[in-house]
Motif scaffolding. Structure first.
Motif, mmCIF file in Angstrom:
data_model
loop_
_atom_site.group_PDB
_atom_site.id
_atom_site.type_symbol
_atom_site.label_atom_id
_atom_site.label_comp_id
_atom_site.label_asym_id
_atom_site.label_seq_id
_atom_site.Cartn_x
_atom_site.Cartn_y
_atom_site.Cartn_z
ATOM 1 N N ALA A 91 1.037 -1.261 -0.306
ATOM 2 C CA ALA A 91 -0.323 0.061 -0.100
ATOM 3 C C ALA A 91 0.700 1.069 0.045
ATOM 4 C CB ALA A 91 -1.093 0.095 1.349
ATOM 5 N N ASP A 92 0.271 2.328 0.028
ATOM 6 C CA ASP A 92 0.635 3.920 -0.222
ATOM 7 C C ASP A 92 1.778 3.783 1.156
ATOM 8 O OD1 ASP A 92 -0.641 4.239 -2.066
ATOM 9 O OD2 ASP A 92 -2.153 5.461 -1.378
ATOM 10 N N LYS A 93 3.279 4.048 0.954
ATOM 11 C CA LYS A 93 3.986 4.613 1.837
ATOM 12 C C LYS A 93 4.287 3.851 2.750
ATOM 13 C CE LYS A 93 2.168 10.035 2.298
ATOM 14 N NZ LYS A 93 1.090 10.570 3.466
ATOM 15 N N CYS A 94 4.732 2.628 2.516
ATOM 16 C CA CYS A 94 4.789 1.635 2.625
ATOM 17 C C CYS A 94 6.951 1.845 2.448
ATOM 18 C CB CYS A 94 4.419 0.332 2.129
ATOM 19 S SG CYS A 94 2.974 -0.558 2.782
ATOM 20 N N ARG A 95 7.481 1.167 3.143
ATOM 21 C CA ARG A 95 8.771 0.416 3.088
ATOM 22 C C ARG A 95 9.570 -0.861 3.363
ATOM 23 N NH1 ARG A 95 13.084 4.097 6.728
ATOM 24 N NH2 ARG A 95 12.361 3.059 8.176
ATOM 25 N N VAL A 96 9.539 -1.524 2.057
ATOM 26 C CA VAL A 96 10.932 -2.784 1.991
ATOM 27 C C VAL A 96 11.673 -2.643 1.391
ATOM 28 C CG1 VAL A 96 9.901 -4.631 1.299
ATOM 29 C CG2 VAL A 96 8.120 -4.017 1.466
ATOM 30 N N PHE A 97 12.367 -2.937 2.541
ATOM 31 C CA PHE A 97 13.922 -2.809 2.686
ATOM 32 C C PHE A 97 14.633 -3.850 2.628
ATOM 33 C CE2 PHE A 97 14.241 2.240 3.493
ATOM 34 C CZ PHE A 97 13.693 2.068 2.817
ATOM 35 N N GLY A 98 15.552 -4.595 1.893
ATOM 36 C CA GLY A 98 16.429 -5.770 2.164
ATOM 37 C C GLY A 98 15.374 -7.200 2.519
ATOM 38 N N SER A 99 14.027 -7.170 2.084
ATOM 39 C CA SER A 99 12.897 -8.374 2.547
ATOM 40 C C SER A 99 12.953 -8.978 1.219
ATOM 41 C CB SER A 99 12.079 -7.717 3.762
ATOM 42 O OG SER A 99 12.828 -6.894 4.630
ATOM 43 N N GLU A 100 11.957 -10.304 1.417
ATOM 44 C CA GLU A 100 11.224 -11.059 0.635
ATOM 45 C C GLU A 100 9.780 -11.319 1.516
ATOM 46 O OE1 GLU A 100 12.821 -14.878 0.339
ATOM 47 O OE2 GLU A 100 15.298 -13.866 -0.028
ATOM 48 N N ILE A 101 8.881 -10.901 0.425
ATOM 49 C CA ILE A 101 7.378 -11.527 0.650
ATOM 50 C C ILE A 101 6.414 -11.561 -0.478
ATOM 51 C CG2 ILE A 101 7.019 -8.228 0.409
ATOM 52 C CD1 ILE A 101 5.123 -9.231 2.508
ATOM 53 N N GLN A 102 5.478 -12.465 -0.456
ATOM 54 C CA GLN A 102 4.604 -12.696 -1.192
ATOM 55 C C GLN A 102 3.418 -13.193 -1.000
ATOM 56 O OE1 GLN A 102 6.177 -16.250 -3.324
ATOM 57 N NE2 GLN A 102 6.437 -17.284 -1.484
ATOM 58 N N HIS A 103 2.413 -13.452 -1.471
ATOM 59 C CA HIS A 103 1.518 -13.304 -1.414
ATOM 60 C C HIS A 103 0.230 -12.981 -0.500
ATOM 61 C CE1 HIS A 103 1.829 -16.700 -4.725
ATOM 62 N NE2 HIS A 103 2.402 -17.237 -3.726
ATOM 63 N N SER A 104 0.966 -11.594 0.272
ATOM 64 C CA SER A 104 0.183 -10.897 1.013
ATOM 65 C C SER A 104 -0.417 -9.346 0.877
ATOM 66 C CB SER A 104 1.526 -10.619 1.822
ATOM 67 O OG SER A 104 2.053 -12.009 2.557
ATOM 68 N N ILE A 105 -0.845 -8.989 1.432
ATOM 69 C CA ILE A 105 -0.928 -7.761 1.475
ATOM 70 C C ILE A 105 -1.052 -6.857 2.523
ATOM 71 C CG2 ILE A 105 -3.253 -6.291 1.618
ATOM 72 C CD1 ILE A 105 -4.997 -8.846 0.915
ATOM 73 N N ILE A 106 0.055 -5.574 2.586
ATOM 74 C CA ILE A 106 0.699 -4.492 3.810
ATOM 75 C C ILE A 106 -0.475 -3.917 3.010
ATOM 76 C CG2 ILE A 106 2.655 -3.082 4.341
ATOM 77 C CD1 ILE A 106 2.791 -6.830 3.661
ATOM 78 N N LEU A 107 -0.362 -3.360 4.401
ATOM 79 C CA LEU A 107 -1.294 -1.967 4.740
ATOM 80 C C LEU A 107 -0.411 -0.538 4.549
ATOM 81 C CD1 LEU A 107 -3.964 -4.051 4.802
ATOM 82 C CD2 LEU A 107 -4.593 -2.215 6.164
ATOM 83 N N PRO A 108 -0.953 0.687 4.844
ATOM 84 C CA PRO A 108 -0.386 1.892 4.424
ATOM 85 C C PRO A 108 0.625 1.884 5.387
ATOM 86 C CG PRO A 108 -3.529 2.428 3.733
ATOM 87 C CD PRO A 108 -2.761 0.656 4.195
ATOM 88 N N ARG A 109 2.030 2.051 4.914
ATOM 89 C CA ARG A 109 2.454 3.047 5.900
ATOM 90 C C ARG A 109 3.527 2.067 6.800
ATOM 91 N NH1 ARG A 109 -1.497 5.721 6.451
ATOM 92 N NH2 ARG A 109 -1.749 5.042 8.618
ATOM 93 N N ALA A 110 3.420 0.428 6.656
ATOM 94 C CA ALA A 110 3.916 -0.398 6.940
ATOM 95 C C ALA A 110 5.516 -0.933 6.607
ATOM 96 C CB ALA A 110 3.414 -1.270 6.924
ATOM 97 N N SER A 111 6.667 -1.402 7.819
ATOM 98 C CA SER A 111 7.402 -0.931 7.260
ATOM 99 C C SER A 111 8.017 -2.559 7.592
ATOM 100 C CB SER A 111 8.695 -0.244 7.098
ATOM 101 O OG SER A 111 8.334 -0.345 9.250
ATOM 102 N N LEU A 112 8.780 -2.985 6.280
ATOM 103 C CA LEU A 112 9.538 -3.966 6.402
ATOM 104 C C LEU A 112 10.716 -4.669 6.672
ATOM 105 C CD1 LEU A 112 6.275 -5.289 5.441
ATOM 106 C CD2 LEU A 112 7.806 -7.907 4.932
ATOM 107 N N GLU A 113 11.728 -4.925 7.079
ATOM 108 C CA GLU A 113 13.683 -3.909 6.922
ATOM 109 C C GLU A 113 14.065 -5.353 7.837
ATOM 110 O OE1 GLU A 113 15.112 -0.857 8.353
ATOM 111 O OE2 GLU A 113 12.663 0.766 7.960
ATOM 112 N N GLY A 114 15.124 -5.873 6.604
ATOM 113 C CA GLY A 114 15.750 -7.487 6.796
ATOM 114 C C GLY A 114 14.788 -8.102 6.792
ATOM 115 N N VAL A 115 13.613 -8.421 6.498
ATOM 116 C CA VAL A 115 12.919 -9.600 7.114
ATOM 117 C C VAL A 115 13.138 -10.835 5.623
ATOM 118 C CG1 VAL A 115 10.802 -10.519 7.950
ATOM 119 C CG2 VAL A 115 12.052 -8.008 8.631
#
Length: 355
Positions: free
Chosen positions: A293-317
């Motif tokens: 979603a809007d304004k999310c940050r995904v840094f150094g991560s892997e994700i699939q088959h998922s829904i991420i809502l606004p302004r969430a962040s994943l770092e190194g996951v």
């Protein structure tokens, strides 16, 4: 004809997400599921819509507004407690008047819209028209019994011994005759006013009740698994679009939407996938069937088959899949053993994941 949209439910099966977000506003391909229903109603030529709201009324009214964005005129109908689908009709009696109406459950998703259904109702003029679909476990639904000619002969809510596998879908069409049936109802053993009981009463009064099988896809998005499945289905129809910035070191495969202001750097995105406005993806792998979603940050991560809502962040996951992650959630790495993670995280959560 008017429409009555029921959006007063609390969404207990989607907790903790629905502790802070109305279940009808959980996004599918970065758009609230409620919006798909409102768009279907507008496409069917209906302009006046009553929206039944409960404890989450503030967030729904903020998101939907007066309905002009959909070409609709919205009237909000407060409901003190979700006491059954027929209770929604009961409190909307004055608003609906003597008009025909379509009742649409705000957390349901139907591929193909309802235009054909509405046109057929206007042409044939039954007292009620219900939509049915075959399900593997009818005990979880209102169930219709048809005779050899395909006519509705009975309806039972969540029967222990179903007489068919035909479940009622969350779209109904009624003439004003339904109001008399609803007025005579008493609460079921669940303590609710059941719409199936109202339609059953109409049948026994000799009124005309028609049915049709859903020709497309239908899903009640009441659980995480259902939300992820609908998200996958919608993403299958997206077309690639790049309105943001994708650097030369990134690879986009298949249908990927990169929204305005989004930045993709040194990453691999496998579609179908949608990256929201002003999102930032860096040194990451986004797998298929994923909505960021809007304004999310995904840094150094892997994700699939998922829904991420606004302004969430994943770092190194690494290895996040089949997850629903709420607004303003922060998921970061912690030392440990690498594994696969399935997450359902409510708004403002902070989680450290072993990697």
């Amino acid at each position: 004809m008017k429409a009555l949209v029921l959006a007063g439910g609390s969404g207990t099966r989607l907790r903790p997400i629905t502790h802070t977000l109305a279940k009808q506003l959980v996004p599918v391909a970065n758009k609230p599921v409620l919006f798909y229903g409102l768009e279907a109603i507008a496409a069917a030529g209906i302009e006046e819509v009553g929206v039944v709201v409960g404890a989450t009324h503030a967030s729904i009214t903020e998101a939907v507004g007066d309905g002009s964005a959909f070409g609709l005129r919205i009237t909000y109908l407060p409901q003190s407690s979700p006491l059954g689908l027929a209770h929604g009709v009961l409190i909307a009696r004055e608003y609906l008047g003597d008009d025909d109406f379509v009742m649409y459950l705000g957390d349901n998703f139907i591929v193909g819209g309802i235009t054909g259904l509405v046109d057929g109702f206007r042409r044939d003029r039954p007292d009620a028209h219900i939509m049915l679909t075959r399900v593997s476990d009818p005990r979880q639904f209102g169930v219709a019994e048809l005779d050899a000619r395909g006519r509705v002969v009975d309806l039972v809510e969540k029967p222990q011994e179903p007489k068919s596998d035909l479940a009622l879908v969350g779209v109904y069409l009624f003439s004003a005759a339904v109001h008399d049936a609803v007025a005579r109802l008493t609460p079921s053993r669940r303590g609710e006013l059941e719409i199936t009981d109202a339609i059953r009463s109409m049948l026994r009064s000799g009124l005309k009740v028609r049915s049709s099988l859903v020709s497309g896809y239908w899903k009640d998005t009441g659980s995480v698994a259902d939300m992820l499945e609908v998200n996958r289905l919608v993403l299958e129809s997206v077309e690639a679009r790049f309105d943001g910035t994708v650097d030369e070191h990134s690879e986009l495969i298949g249908p990927v939407v990169v929204s305005h202001g989004a930045v993709i750097e040194r990453s691999r995105i496998v579609g179908p996938a949608v990256i929201g406005q002003d999102a930032h993806v860096l040194d990451s792998i986004i797998g298929p069937n994923t909505s960021i979603a809007d304004k999310c940050r995904v840094f150094g991560s892997e994700i699939q088959h998922s829904i991420i809502l606004p302004r969430a962040s994943l770092e190194g996951v690494r290895c996040v899949e089949s997850s629903l992650i709420g607004q303003d959630v922060a998921v970061t790495a912690a030392p440990g053993v690498r594994g696969t993670h399935r997450l359902v995280l409510g708004d403002h959560s902070k989680v450290r994941i072993d990697v």
